[in-house]
Design a protein around this motif. Structure first.
Motif, mmCIF file in Angstrom:
data_model
loop_
_atom_site.group_PDB
_atom_site.id
_atom_site.type_symbol
_atom_site.label_atom_id
_atom_site.label_comp_id
_atom_site.label_asym_id
_atom_site.label_seq_id
_atom_site.Cartn_x
_atom_site.Cartn_y
_atom_site.Cartn_z
ATOM 1 N N SER A 16 10.120 4.083 -2.451
ATOM 2 C CA SER A 16 8.824 3.668 -1.900
ATOM 3 C C SER A 16 8.963 2.968 -0.553
ATOM 4 O O SER A 16 8.138 3.177 0.345
ATOM 5 C CB SER A 16 8.096 2.765 -2.894
ATOM 6 N N ALA A 17 9.997 2.145 -0.396
ATOM 7 C CA ALA A 17 10.185 1.441 0.880
ATOM 8 C C ALA A 17 10.493 2.425 2.003
ATOM 9 O O ALA A 17 10.009 2.274 3.133
ATOM 10 C CB ALA A 17 11.310 0.414 0.752
ATOM 11 N N ARG A 18 11.279 3.450 1.684
ATOM 12 C CA ARG A 18 11.630 4.433 2.716
ATOM 13 C C ARG A 18 10.470 5.390 3.000
ATOM 14 O O ARG A 18 10.310 5.863 4.129
ATOM 15 C CB ARG A 18 12.901 5.185 2.308
ATOM 16 N N PHE A 162 2.856 -1.400 -7.324
ATOM 17 C CA PHE A 162 4.103 -0.861 -7.861
ATOM 18 C C PHE A 162 4.611 -1.676 -9.052
ATOM 19 O O PHE A 162 5.743 -1.477 -9.502
ATOM 20 C CB PHE A 162 5.186 -0.838 -6.777
ATOM 21 N N VAL A 163 3.793 -2.614 -9.527
ATOM 22 C CA VAL A 163 4.229 -3.527 -10.591
ATOM 23 C C VAL A 163 3.276 -3.411 -11.779
ATOM 24 O O VAL A 163 2.055 -3.523 -11.630
ATOM 25 C CB VAL A 163 4.255 -4.989 -10.094
ATOM 26 N N ASP A 164 3.850 -3.243 -12.967
ATOM 27 C CA ASP A 164 3.060 -3.171 -14.187
ATOM 28 C C ASP A 164 2.734 -4.583 -14.679
ATOM 29 O O ASP A 164 3.630 -5.421 -14.799
ATOM 30 C CB ASP A 164 3.852 -2.410 -15.257
ATOM 31 N N ALA A 184 -2.383 -13.589 0.794
ATOM 32 C CA ALA A 184 -2.911 -12.335 1.349
ATOM 33 C C ALA A 184 -2.391 -11.173 0.508
ATOM 34 O O ALA A 184 -1.193 -11.095 0.217
ATOM 35 C CB ALA A 184 -2.482 -12.170 2.801
ATOM 36 N N ILE A 185 -3.289 -10.281 0.126
ATOM 37 C CA ILE A 185 -2.950 -9.136 -0.717
ATOM 38 C C ILE A 185 -3.625 -7.884 -0.175
ATOM 39 O O ILE A 185 -4.789 -7.927 0.231
ATOM 40 C CB ILE A 185 -3.419 -9.368 -2.172
ATOM 41 N N THR A 186 -2.888 -6.771 -0.154
ATOM 42 C CA THR A 186 -3.507 -5.454 -0.038
ATOM 43 C C THR A 186 -3.017 -4.628 -1.218
ATOM 44 O O THR A 186 -1.918 -4.836 -1.730
ATOM 45 C CB THR A 186 -3.187 -4.733 1.283
ATOM 46 N N HIS A 187 -3.851 -3.672 -1.655
ATOM 47 C CA HIS A 187 -3.555 -2.975 -2.909
ATOM 48 C C HIS A 187 -4.276 -1.632 -2.918
ATOM 49 O O HIS A 187 -5.426 -1.533 -2.480
ATOM 50 C CB HIS A 187 -4.059 -3.854 -4.064
ATOM 51 N N LEU A 188 -3.622 -0.603 -3.430
ATOM 52 C CA LEU A 188 -4.290 0.689 -3.624
ATOM 53 C C LEU A 188 -5.388 0.552 -4.671
ATOM 54 O O LEU A 188 -5.210 -0.142 -5.673
ATOM 55 C CB LEU A 188 -3.279 1.731 -4.094
ATOM 56 N N THR A 210 9.696 4.029 -7.905
ATOM 57 C CA THR A 210 8.650 3.070 -8.271
ATOM 58 C C THR A 210 7.325 3.783 -8.521
ATOM 59 O O THR A 210 6.609 4.106 -7.568
ATOM 60 C CB THR A 210 8.449 2.027 -7.151
ATOM 61 N N PRO A 211 6.970 4.023 -9.781
ATOM 62 C CA PRO A 211 5.640 4.599 -10.074
ATOM 63 C C PRO A 211 4.533 3.714 -9.509
ATOM 64 O O PRO A 211 4.681 2.492 -9.414
ATOM 65 C CB PRO A 211 5.610 4.619 -11.604
#
Length: 256
Positions: A16-18, A162-164, A184-188, A210-211
């Motif tokens: 995911s980072a790449r 990316f975190v359950d 500060a947060i951004t999120h799908l 990372t699902p």
């Protein structure tokens, strides 16, 4: 990283980072990452612009917190690979003495980050996982850069999806920071009209390290707890919010 892979790096599984690095036009990625990114773009044609908009959002938040609020220490959890307009660079444009600690749970990201940041005394990178807030607290404290008794800019940008089940861990981190701190947060996000596309996005990420777990805006709001949400319209331009709206949601809140 294009070309020869460092030892121990799985170049066959997209990361995911790449993927994020590739979307930003970076070079720290491999064929598997680029292929996954292009599949994401086919599902969400606006995703590349969304990633860049997310980066712009982060920069404007840090510049506002450093320049208008006077925050001088930042903790960036889920920082990913160093790229353009990093948090410490934006903060340093306001005050060269501002301190930043980056946290990521990918060992390769941490090694790469430490190598790039080695000569910057006001910056550190530690290997930590948002699901282990006490461990983050201990490792960040060891850097000597963050004073937990003073306000901090706590950043979780494009990582909580990316975190359950991360709500209790974020709540613990909120408890750790001093009054006057900012989160500060951004999120799908999940939206009914893009349900099929979101499901295809899940399928693509299920084959990465990372699902992805998009959430509703109501679920994302819960991450802020009793922090006071800011009106971001005076430092985040409306066009940026519109660009980001089809993919995700972001906010900034203050601890009273």
């Amino acid at each position: 990283m294009i070309g020869e892979a460092p030892g121990g790096v799985d170049v066959h599984t997209a990361n995911s980072a790449r993927i994020y690095d590739y979307m930003l036009g970076g070079k720290d990625n491999f064929a598997a990452d680029r292929e996954a990114a292009e599949r994401i773009v086919r599902v969400f044609p606006e995703s590349r612009d969304g990633v860049r908009g997310n980066r712009e959002f982060l920069g404007k938040v840090v510049r506002h917190l450093a320049g208008e609020i006077g925050i001088r220490q930042f903790l960036d959890i889920g920082a990913g690979l160093p790229t353009r307009d990093n948090v410490h660079q934006v903060a340093h444009s306001v005050d060269p003495a501002a301190r930043t600690v980056y946290v990521d749970n990918d060992p390769v990201v941490c090694v790469h980050g430490r190598a790039l940041l080695a000569k910057t005394s006001t910056v550190a990178m530690v290997n930590g996982d948002v699901r282990k807030p006490e461990d983050i607290h201990a490792k960040v404290s060891q850097t000597g850069l963050i004073d937990w008794n003073r306000p901090v800019g706590l950043l979780m940008v494009a990582m909580l999806h990316f975190v359950d089940e991360p709500h209790e861990h974020v709540a613990r981190l909120r408890e750790m920071v001093a009054p006057g701190s900012y989160l500060a947060i951004t999120h799908l996000t999940t939206t009914g009209e893009r349900g099929d596309d979101t499901e295809r996005l899940r399928q693509i990420y299920s084959r990465t390290n990372t699902p992805v777990l998009p959430r509703s805006t109501e679920e994302i709001n819960l991450f802020f707890g009793d922090f006071e949400l800011l009106d971001t319209s005076h430092f985040i331009p409306p066009h940026l919010i519109r660009r980001f709206a089809s993919l995700g949601w972001g906010g900034v809140a203050r601890k009273r």
